[in-house]
Design an enzyme around this catalytic site. Structure first.
Site, PDB file in Angstrom:
ATOM      1  N   GLU A  30       0.832  -1.212   0.000  1.00 56.67           N
ATOM      2  CA  GLU A  30       0.000   0.000   0.000  1.00 56.67           C
ATOM      3  C   GLU A  30       0.864   1.259   0.000  1.00 56.67           C
ATOM      4  OE1 GLU A  30      -3.012  -0.065  -0.584  1.00 56.67           O
ATOM      5  OE2 GLU A  30      -3.728  -2.018   0.059  1.00 56.67           O
TER       6      GLU A  30
ATOM      7  N   ASN B  27       1.361   3.917  -3.078  1.00 56.65           N
ATOM      8  CA  ASN B  27       1.007   5.331  -2.936  1.00 56.65           C
ATOM      9  C   ASN B  27       2.127   6.246  -3.424  1.00 56.65           C
ATOM     10  OD1 ASN B  27      -1.546   4.909  -1.989  1.00 56.65           O
ATOM     11  ND2 ASN B  27      -1.084   5.329   0.156  1.00 56.65           N
TER      12      ASN B  27
ATOM     13  N   ARG C 158      -9.384   3.618  -7.875  1.00 52.21           N
ATOM     14  CA  ARG C 158      -8.763   3.612  -6.549  1.00 52.21           C
ATOM     15  C   ARG C 158      -9.886   3.626  -5.525  1.00 52.21           C
ATOM     16  NH1 ARG C 158      -4.298   2.874  -8.372  1.00 52.21           N
ATOM     17  NH2 ARG C 158      -4.293   1.552  -6.566  1.00 52.21           N
TER      18      ARG C 158
HETATM   19  N1  LIG Z   1       2.985   9.080  -0.779  1.00 49.30           N
HETATM   20  C1  LIG Z   1       1.973   9.914  -1.081  1.00 49.30           C
HETATM   21  N2  LIG Z   1       2.222  11.098  -1.718  1.00 49.30           N
HETATM   22  C2  LIG Z   1       1.212  11.951  -2.040  1.00 49.30           C
HETATM   23  N3  LIG Z   1      -0.097  11.709  -1.757  1.00 49.30           N
HETATM   24  C3  LIG Z   1      -0.408  10.555  -1.124  1.00 49.30           C
HETATM   25  C4  LIG Z   1       0.602   9.603  -0.752  1.00 49.30           C
HETATM   26  N4  LIG Z   1      -0.009   8.565  -0.139  1.00 49.30           N
HETATM   27  C5  LIG Z   1      -1.315   8.853  -0.114  1.00 49.30           C
HETATM   28  N5  LIG Z   1      -1.583  10.045  -0.701  1.00 49.30           N
HETATM   29  C6  LIG Z   1      -2.912  10.705  -0.798  1.00 49.30           C
HETATM   30  O1  LIG Z   1      -3.781  10.118   0.157  1.00 49.30           O
HETATM   31  C7  LIG Z   1      -4.960   9.604  -0.481  1.00 49.30           C
HETATM   32  C8  LIG Z   1      -5.430   8.356   0.241  1.00 49.30           C
HETATM   33  O2  LIG Z   1      -4.498   7.278   0.082  1.00 49.30           O
HETATM   34  P1  LIG Z   1      -5.031   5.773   0.154  1.00 49.30           P
HETATM   35  O3  LIG Z   1      -3.889   4.855  -0.101  1.00 49.30           O
HETATM   36  O4  LIG Z   1      -5.785   5.590   1.425  1.00 49.30           O
HETATM   37  O5  LIG Z   1      -6.098   5.706  -1.038  1.00 49.30           O
HETATM   38  P2  LIG Z   1      -5.807   5.678  -2.604  1.00 49.30           P
HETATM   39  O6  LIG Z   1      -4.368   5.426  -2.867  1.00 49.30           O
HETATM   40  O7  LIG Z   1      -6.386   6.914  -3.197  1.00 49.30           O
HETATM   41  O8  LIG Z   1      -6.658   4.424  -3.085  1.00 49.30           O
HETATM   42  P3  LIG Z   1      -6.244   2.872  -2.910  1.00 49.30           P
HETATM   43  O9  LIG Z   1      -5.028   2.802  -2.030  1.00 49.30           O
HETATM   44  O10 LIG Z   1      -7.427   2.229  -2.254  1.00 49.30           O
HETATM   45  O11 LIG Z   1      -6.011   2.344  -4.266  1.00 49.30           O
HETATM   46  C9  LIG Z   1      -4.552   9.417  -1.927  1.00 49.30           C
HETATM   47  O12 LIG Z   1      -5.655   9.478  -2.796  1.00 49.30           O
HETATM   48  C10 LIG Z   1      -3.564  10.551  -2.153  1.00 49.30           C
HETATM   49  O13 LIG Z   1      -4.232  11.760  -2.433  1.00 49.30           O
HETATM   50 MG   LIG Z   2      -3.329   3.876  -1.968  1.00 49.56          MG
END
Ligand SMILES: Nc1ncnc2c1ncn2[C@@H]1O[C@H](COP(=O)(O)OP(=O)(O)OP(=O)(O)O)[C@@H](O)[C@H]1O
Ligand SMILES: [Mg+2]
Lengths: 110, 143
Positions: B48, B52, B106
């Site tokens: 995860e 990200n 996502r």
């Molecule tokens: N390393 C990162 N750099 C920049 N933004 C991030 C980062 N990690 C998370 N985010 C932000 O936080 C939000 C939530 O992250 P999360 O992993 O919970 O959901 P997602 O990545 O959008 O979807 P999923 O992981 O379910 O595919 C993301 O949509 C993004 O905007």
């Molecule tokens: Mg994610």
């Protein structure tokens, strides 16, 4: 990762094999959606028997296929999930969208 | 707390490295002989965080992802995953289940997975500077 599709009557079954993450999800999505649009099944079965890993990208994939099949008024079933995959599915509340673990039902209709 | 071992890894943000990263961490923590469920939890959480960095932090570029892990005598594990990408404007909001800034497929559950599969999650981020995710897990005791 590989996907094989079996279409039988009103049921399309996608046998998933390997690990589902962001890297592999796109190809799986394309393969399943092509089969769904071609056969327009009333039941789409995702068989996780040979899936050894899945993260939230897999949840996105399953939710997306739920949308695809719902648009065609069909239903989604998820079968043969290992305890680890089941844990991710439950966290996402997938049981509200799909029939989970209805192996017999899927076999019956296949 | 006595540190038993540690490693550092720097990888480019290519999606093929998602599996490499989780397998690397999983191989490392295997020294503590975790259960299959613990190992799967750790792999999923690492996947995860790394995804990200690939998908969000370095959206239109290839940048570096820094992964480090430490294992301790009391069977606890600390994992750090850091990028120098776009950063997160509002971390509290980003941590909420189903929150996502990306359309498409996502689910917004990445942080929820990290939170529920690990014992501890801390996300620090600065817009324009990058994001650091720290996760800890205490493995069950061996009899
Ligand atoms: N390393 C990162 N750099 C920049 N933004 C991030 C980062 N990690 C998370 N985010 C932000 O936080 C939000 C939530 O992250 P999360 O992993 O919970 O959901 P997602 O990545 O959008 O979807 P999923 O992981 O379910 O595919 C993301 O949509 C993004 O905007
Ligand atoms: Mg994610």
């Amino acid at each position: 990762m590989s996907v094989s599709i079996v279409a039988k009557g009103e049921v399309v079954t996608a046998f998933l094999d390997g690990e589902i993450d962001h890297h592999t999800a796109a190809e799986i999505r394309t393969t399943i959606d092509e089969a769904v649009y071609e056969h327009k099944p009333t039941l789409l079965v995702l068989d996780f028997k040979n899936v050894s890993f899945m993260d939230s990208s897999g949840i996105g994939l399953v939710m997306g296929r739920y949308k695809t099949i719902s648009e065609l008024d069909g239903e989604l079933a998820i079968i043969n999930t290992s305890p680890c995959i089941g844990k991710v599915m439950r966290l996402a509340g997938m049981e509200r969208l799909a029939k989970i673990g209805m192996e017999e039902l899927a076999n019956e209709q296949a | 707390m006595n540190k038993l071992n540690s490693f550092n890894l720097k990888i480019p943000s290519r999606s093929a490295n998602e599996s490499f990263a989780r397998v690397a961490v999983s191989a490392f923590v295997s020294q503590l002989d975790p259960t299959l469920e613990e190992l799967s939890d750790i792999k999923t959480a690492v996947s995860e965080a790394v995804t990200n960095s690939i998908v969000h932090a370095y959206k239109n570029e290839i940048g570096s992802i820094y992964i480090s892990a430490e294992i301790y005598e009391n069977r606890s594990i600390k994992i750090r995953i850091r990028d120098t990408g776009c950063g997160i404007d509002d971390v509290t909001k980003a941590l909420q289940p189903l929150f996502t800034t990306v359309g498409g497929e996502r689910s917004g559950l990445g942080f929820s997975v990290m939170q529920s599969f690990m014992d501890y999650l801390k996300v620090s981020s600065k817009p324009g500077k990058g994001t650091t995710v720290i996760m800890k897990k205490a493995l069950s005791l061996k009899i």
